[in-house]
Design an enzyme around this catalytic site. Structure first.
Site, PDB file in Angstrom:
ATOM      1  CD  GLU A 104      -2.875   1.452   2.199  1.00 31.05           C
ATOM      2  OE1 GLU A 104      -2.787   0.758   3.223  1.00 31.05           O
ATOM      3  OE2 GLU A 104      -3.761   2.306   2.018  1.00 31.05           O
ATOM      4  CE  LYS A 233      -4.324 -17.958  12.805  1.00 30.91           C
ATOM      5  NZ  LYS A 233      -3.653 -19.077  12.162  1.00 30.91           N
ATOM      6  CG  ASP A 308      -0.861 -17.078  12.037  1.00 30.81           C
ATOM      7  OD1 ASP A 308      -1.467 -16.594  11.063  1.00 30.81           O
ATOM      8  OD2 ASP A 308      -1.071 -18.230  12.469  1.00 30.81           O
ATOM      9  CG  HIS A 405      -3.685   7.013  -0.443  1.00 33.19           C
ATOM     10  ND1 HIS A 405      -3.325   5.694  -0.275  1.00 33.19           N
ATOM     11  CD2 HIS A 405      -3.706   7.544   0.798  1.00 33.19           C
ATOM     12  CE1 HIS A 405      -3.164   5.440   1.018  1.00 33.19           C
ATOM     13  NE2 HIS A 405      -3.395   6.557   1.695  1.00 33.19           N
TER      14      HIS A 405
HETATM   15  C1  LIG Z   1       1.970  11.168   2.597  1.00 35.00           C
HETATM   16  C2  LIG Z   1       2.094  12.059   3.802  1.00 35.00           C
HETATM   17  C3  LIG Z   1       2.970  11.386   4.864  1.00 35.00           C
HETATM   18  C4  LIG Z   1       2.767  13.353   3.377  1.00 35.00           C
HETATM   19  O1  LIG Z   1       2.736  14.210   4.484  1.00 35.00           O
HETATM   20  P1  LIG Z   1       3.427  15.670   4.497  1.00 35.00           P
HETATM   21  O2  LIG Z   1       3.096  16.223   5.807  1.00 35.00           O
HETATM   22  O3  LIG Z   1       3.080  16.431   3.283  1.00 35.00           O
HETATM   23  O4  LIG Z   1       4.947  15.238   4.399  1.00 35.00           O
HETATM   24  P2  LIG Z   1       6.257  16.110   4.574  1.00 35.00           P
HETATM   25  O5  LIG Z   1       6.965  16.054   3.256  1.00 35.00           O
HETATM   26  O6  LIG Z   1       5.996  17.441   5.194  1.00 35.00           O
HETATM   27  O7  LIG Z   1       7.096  15.200   5.624  1.00 35.00           O
HETATM   28  C5  LIG Z   1       6.688  15.031   6.974  1.00 35.00           C
HETATM   29  C6  LIG Z   1       7.224  13.701   7.470  1.00 35.00           C
HETATM   30  O8  LIG Z   1       6.470  12.629   6.862  1.00 35.00           O
HETATM   31  C7  LIG Z   1       7.368  11.542   6.554  1.00 35.00           C
HETATM   32  N1  LIG Z   1       7.375  11.326   5.089  1.00 35.00           N
HETATM   33  C8  LIG Z   1       6.828  12.121   4.150  1.00 35.00           C
HETATM   34  N2  LIG Z   1       6.994  11.581   2.928  1.00 35.00           N
HETATM   35  C9  LIG Z   1       7.659  10.438   3.097  1.00 35.00           C
HETATM   36  C10 LIG Z   1       8.103   9.431   2.206  1.00 35.00           C
HETATM   37  N3  LIG Z   1       7.902   9.499   0.884  1.00 35.00           N
HETATM   38  N4  LIG Z   1       8.743   8.359   2.725  1.00 35.00           N
HETATM   39  C11 LIG Z   1       8.958   8.269   4.060  1.00 35.00           C
HETATM   40  N5  LIG Z   1       8.548   9.198   4.944  1.00 35.00           N
HETATM   41  C12 LIG Z   1       7.901  10.268   4.474  1.00 35.00           C
HETATM   42  C13 LIG Z   1       8.717  11.948   7.084  1.00 35.00           C
HETATM   43  O9  LIG Z   1       8.857  11.472   8.406  1.00 35.00           O
HETATM   44  C14 LIG Z   1       8.643  13.448   7.063  1.00 35.00           C
HETATM   45  O10 LIG Z   1       9.504  14.051   7.987  1.00 35.00           O
HETATM   46  P3  LIG Z   1      11.078  14.249   7.603  1.00 35.00           P
HETATM   47  O11 LIG Z   1      11.679  12.876   7.724  1.00 35.00           O
HETATM   48  O12 LIG Z   1      11.133  14.727   6.184  1.00 35.00           O
HETATM   49  O13 LIG Z   1      11.567  15.183   8.617  1.00 35.00           O
HETATM   50  C15 LIG Z   1       0.708  12.415   4.420  1.00 35.00           C
HETATM   51  O14 LIG Z   1      -0.094  13.108   3.481  1.00 35.00           O
HETATM   52  C16 LIG Z   1      -0.052  11.264   4.942  1.00 35.00           C
HETATM   53  O15 LIG Z   1       0.328  10.627   5.904  1.00 35.00           O
HETATM   54  N6  LIG Z   1      -1.228  10.943   4.372  1.00 35.00           N
HETATM   55  C17 LIG Z   1      -2.061   9.900   4.901  1.00 35.00           C
HETATM   56  C18 LIG Z   1      -1.791   8.594   4.208  1.00 35.00           C
HETATM   57  C19 LIG Z   1      -2.230   7.443   5.071  1.00 35.00           C
HETATM   58  O16 LIG Z   1      -2.253   7.491   6.297  1.00 35.00           O
HETATM   59  N7  LIG Z   1      -2.565   6.356   4.471  1.00 35.00           N
HETATM   60  C20 LIG Z   1      -2.823   5.195   5.284  1.00 35.00           C
HETATM   61  C21 LIG Z   1      -3.458   4.213   4.574  1.00 35.00           C
HETATM   62  S1  LIG Z   1      -5.157   4.592   4.322  1.00 35.00           S
HETATM   63  C22 LIG Z   1      -5.932   3.094   4.644  1.00 35.00           C
HETATM   64  O17 LIG Z   1      -5.411   2.069   4.306  1.00 35.00           O
HETATM   65  C23 LIG Z   1      -7.010   3.040   5.631  1.00 35.00           C
HETATM   66  C24 LIG Z   1      -8.294   3.860   5.496  1.00 35.00           C
HETATM   67  C25 LIG Z   1      -7.990   5.325   5.166  1.00 35.00           C
HETATM   68  O18 LIG Z   1      -9.186   3.320   4.537  1.00 35.00           O
HETATM   69  C26 LIG Z   1      -8.874   3.688   6.909  1.00 35.00           C
HETATM   70  C27 LIG Z   1     -10.009   4.615   7.214  1.00 35.00           C
HETATM   71  O19 LIG Z   1     -11.160   4.285   6.881  1.00 35.00           O
HETATM   72  O20 LIG Z   1      -9.718   5.655   7.828  1.00 35.00           O
HETATM   73  N1  LIG Z   2      -1.885 -25.112  16.787  1.00 32.91           N
HETATM   74  C1  LIG Z   2      -2.775 -24.193  16.492  1.00 32.91           C
HETATM   75  O1  LIG Z   2      -3.959 -24.329  16.766  1.00 32.91           O
HETATM   76  C2  LIG Z   2      -2.348 -22.937  15.837  1.00 32.91           C
HETATM   77  C3  LIG Z   2      -1.061 -22.758  15.417  1.00 32.91           C
HETATM   78  N2  LIG Z   2      -0.652 -21.587  14.848  1.00 32.91           N
HETATM   79  C4  LIG Z   2       0.740 -21.512  14.464  1.00 32.91           C
HETATM   80  O2  LIG Z   2       1.479 -21.669  15.656  1.00 32.91           O
HETATM   81  C5  LIG Z   2       2.789 -21.176  15.435  1.00 32.91           C
HETATM   82  C6  LIG Z   2       3.202 -20.389  16.639  1.00 32.91           C
HETATM   83  O3  LIG Z   2       3.070 -21.217  17.774  1.00 32.91           O
HETATM   84  P1  LIG Z   2       4.112 -21.061  18.939  1.00 32.91           P
HETATM   85  O4  LIG Z   2       3.647 -21.950  20.030  1.00 32.91           O
HETATM   86  O5  LIG Z   2       4.333 -19.628  19.236  1.00 32.91           O
HETATM   87  O6  LIG Z   2       5.489 -21.493  18.273  1.00 32.91           O
HETATM   88  P2  LIG Z   2       6.180 -22.921  18.094  1.00 32.91           P
HETATM   89  O7  LIG Z   2       5.209 -24.000  17.916  1.00 32.91           O
HETATM   90  O8  LIG Z   2       7.224 -22.711  17.069  1.00 32.91           O
HETATM   91  O9  LIG Z   2       6.852 -23.165  19.534  1.00 32.91           O
HETATM   92  C7  LIG Z   2       7.696 -22.281  20.106  1.00 32.91           C
HETATM   93  C8  LIG Z   2       8.475 -23.022  21.175  1.00 32.91           C
HETATM   94  O10 LIG Z   2       9.716 -22.365  21.352  1.00 32.91           O
HETATM   95  C9  LIG Z   2      10.217 -22.751  22.612  1.00 32.91           C
HETATM   96  N3  LIG Z   2      10.920 -21.583  23.184  1.00 32.91           N
HETATM   97  C10 LIG Z   2      12.262 -21.412  23.189  1.00 32.91           C
HETATM   98  N4  LIG Z   2      12.587 -20.244  23.752  1.00 32.91           N
HETATM   99  C11 LIG Z   2      11.435 -19.654  24.136  1.00 32.91           C
HETATM  100  C12 LIG Z   2      11.127 -18.428  24.766  1.00 32.91           C
HETATM  101  N5  LIG Z   2      12.070 -17.554  25.125  1.00 32.91           N
HETATM  102  N6  LIG Z   2       9.826 -18.126  24.996  1.00 32.91           N
HETATM  103  C13 LIG Z   2       8.855 -18.970  24.635  1.00 32.91           C
HETATM  104  N7  LIG Z   2       9.091 -20.167  24.039  1.00 32.91           N
HETATM  105  C14 LIG Z   2      10.371 -20.509  23.773  1.00 32.91           C
HETATM  106  C15 LIG Z   2       9.040 -23.198  23.461  1.00 32.91           C
HETATM  107  O11 LIG Z   2       9.245 -24.577  23.736  1.00 32.91           O
HETATM  108  P3  LIG Z   2       8.683 -25.239  25.086  1.00 32.91           P
HETATM  109  O12 LIG Z   2       7.190 -25.106  25.012  1.00 32.91           O
HETATM  110  O13 LIG Z   2       9.147 -26.636  24.981  1.00 32.91           O
HETATM  111  O14 LIG Z   2       9.232 -24.485  26.233  1.00 32.91           O
HETATM  112  C16 LIG Z   2       7.857 -22.970  22.532  1.00 32.91           C
HETATM  113  O15 LIG Z   2       6.829 -23.902  22.712  1.00 32.91           O
HETATM  114  C17 LIG Z   2       2.730 -20.315  14.199  1.00 32.91           C
HETATM  115  O16 LIG Z   2       3.359 -20.991  13.129  1.00 32.91           O
HETATM  116  C18 LIG Z   2       1.257 -20.203  13.931  1.00 32.91           C
HETATM  117  O17 LIG Z   2       0.991 -19.999  12.569  1.00 32.91           O
HETATM  118  C19 LIG Z   2      -1.516 -20.538  14.731  1.00 32.91           C
HETATM  119  C20 LIG Z   2      -2.811 -20.652  15.152  1.00 32.91           C
HETATM  120  C21 LIG Z   2      -3.336 -21.862  15.664  1.00 32.91           C
END
Ligand SMILES: CC(C)(COP(=O)([O-])OP(=O)([O-])OC[C@H]1O[C@@H](n2cnc3c(N)ncnc32)[C@H](O)[C@@H]1OP(=O)([O-])[O-])[C@@H](O)C(=O)NCCC(=O)NCCSC(=O)C[C@@](C)(O)CC(=O)[O-]
Ligand SMILES: NC(=O)C1=CN([C@@H]2O[C@H](COP(=O)(O)OP(=O)(O)OC[C@H]3O[C@@H](n4cnc5c(N)ncnc54)[C@H](OP(=O)(O)O)[C@@H]3O)[C@@H](O)[C@H]2O)C=CC1
Length: 410
Positions: A104, A233, A308, A405
């Protein structure tokens, strides 16, 4: 005839099934055979899918079946995310970069802008408030009397159940076992501290043992190890209210000048947009997410760091609050994500691009103490998502969403 052609022919003739190829070839060859067969059967060319960077033997058997290759998503980076500066009480402190994988346009720019605003405000405060991965099996009983008996037994024997469940893991700890009754069905929502693992496999394996313990001691018979009260989920109020995985909150205070310079608007305009959009609009929509786009940061960070991705459903259970303070001199903003399910061990976190992304945040592998790395990742994602909220609210308040956008997103 090459190995690949020979194996493809054996599959075509029905001698082998597509998912049996690893028994006759290494993982890379098996994937190549599948690509060839899929190409022949569909007419698609899979050259790019076949050009992947991970070792197939690392993924087959733990992350994927019927491997054909890799899907590539562009990865950007935001930050630094300034978080808990000089504050030792958070899981992470200082400046962190966060990789985000997305297609995006304008998303990374937006979150990056929000992070710039947070830095200008001196940084955010973030805390993990709860850590509880849940699994809730459903049991059958004869009637409400047996249901009440089973629920009472569970309430009185949580320590016994913890002993049984924890025997399956050296890391997981059972925190709660909460019974729910619906007529002749009994659900028990088990909640575990899973340390640095997201914990779904860990909790599922532990709960299987605990469920068998309940069957042995009560009239209940297990119907399904997951009874959907977990709830994994699927959009569910239980997660929004009680939490699941990490419950995380982050907040920041920005000066009027920062709001003007970085977000190009005023505190009042952001506050009004938040109230009418995130609160009133979400209420009217019957939404569980009282936020603008927390799921955007959660999804992109999940993809980058090997989480996940289906659990973005829970990661969208978030509430954004905004308040104009100090007579209009400052803007207070917070984001609370009720159910952010993250890990730094297990799942997809060991794969190479994902592990490198975790290195960027400084949280690859197990933390010290266990759980510290996953807590830190949760705080960084939530703070970046707060930045995303501020930036999008700013863009909406200043009518910049469409133009941003147009410029960056198509
Ligand atoms: C596009 C901006 C950021 C411009 O914003 P601006 O204020 O014109 O940007 P600027 O040139 O003045 O820069 C300000 C800062 O923005 C950052 N920045 C600025 N440009 C860049 C770039 N190219 N790459 C990386 N960082 C950038 C950067 O941190 C920069 O600071 P600086 O580093 O320059 O000191 C602004 O207009 C904006 O944020 N718009 C909103 C866009 C957005 O949030 N989209 C999200 C997805 S929308 C969606 O998926 C969900 C939705 C909308 O449907 C959910 C809903 O229903 O609400
Ligand atoms: N089974 C299901 O129903 C579902 C499975 N998943 C999947 O499950 C996976 C994630 O499960 P998850 O249990 O997190 O991972 P893993 O099955 O990979 O197991 C992680 C294991 O790492 C060991 N471990 C080593 N160091 C650490 C530490 N510092 N902290 C915690 N554990 C440590 C633990 O072993 P020990 O327990 O022996 O100590 C732990 O069980 C993902 O792939 C996901 O997509 C997602 C949804 C549902």
């Amino acid at each position: 005839m090459s190995d690949v052609d020979d194996l493809a022919e054996r599959v075509e003739e029905g001698e082998l099934r597509l998912h049996e190829l690893e028994a006759h070839a290494d993982e890379a060859t098996a994937a190549e055979v599948r690509r060839l067969l899929v190409e022949r059967r569909t007419g698609a060319a899979l050259d790019t899918v076949g050009d992947y960077a991970f070792a197939p033997e690392d993924a087959v058997g733990s992350n994927i079946e019927n491997l054909v290759g890799g899907a590539q998503v562009p990865m950007g980076v935001v930050g630094p995310v300034r978080i808990n500066a000089d504050d030792p009480d958070g899981a992470v402190s200082g400046d962190k970069y966060l990789p985000m994988a997305t297609t995006e346009g304008a998303l990374v720019a937006s979150v990056n802008r929000g992070c710039a605003a947070i830095r200008a405000g001196g940084g955010a405060t973030a805390r993990v408030l709860k850590n509880a991965m849940t699994r809730a099996p459903v049991f059958r009983v004869a009637d409400v009397g047996e249901a009440a008996e089973t629920a009472a037994w569970v309430r009185e024997h949580t320590d016994d159940l913890a002993g049984t469940a924890e025997a399956t893991t050296s890391h997981g700890e059972l925190r709660e076992a909460t019974p729910y009754v619906v007529g002749d069905s009994v659900f028990v929502r088990f909640a575990y501290d899973t340390k640095d693992a997201m914990g779904m496999n860990m909790a599922t394996i532990a709960t299987q043992e605990a469920a068998e313990h309940i069957e042995a001691e009560t009239p209940a018979e297990l119907v399904a190890l997951s009874g959907n009260l977990c709830s994994d989920k699927k959009p569910a109020a239980v997660n929004a209210v009680n939490g699941r995985g990490r419950t995380v909150s982050a907040d920041v205070t920005l000066s009027r000048e920062t709001v003007a310079d970085v977000l190009k608007t005023t505190p009042e305009a952001i506050a009004e947009a938040n109230t009418r959009k995130n609160l009133v609009g979400s209420a009217k929509a019957g939404s569980l997410g009282f936020n603008a786009h927390a799921a955007n940061t959660v999804a992109a960070a999940f993809l980058a760091t090997g989480q996940d991705i289906a659990q973005v459903v829970e990661g969208a259970n978030a509430i954004t609050t905004v308040d104009v303070r100090d007579g209009g001199d400052t803007l207070y903003a917070s984001l609370t994500i009720a159910s952010l399910e993250v890990g730094t061990v297990g799942g997809g976190t060991k794969l190479p691009t994902q592990a490198e992304a975790l290195d960027v945040v400084g949280v690859r592998g197990g933390g010290s103490p266990p759980g510290a790395n996953a807590d830190a990742l949760a705080e960084v994602i939530t703070t970046a998502a707060l930045g995303g909220e501020l930036s999008l609210l700013g863009a909406l308040a200043s009518s910049h969403l469409a133009s941003a956008h147009e410029e960056l997103g198509r």
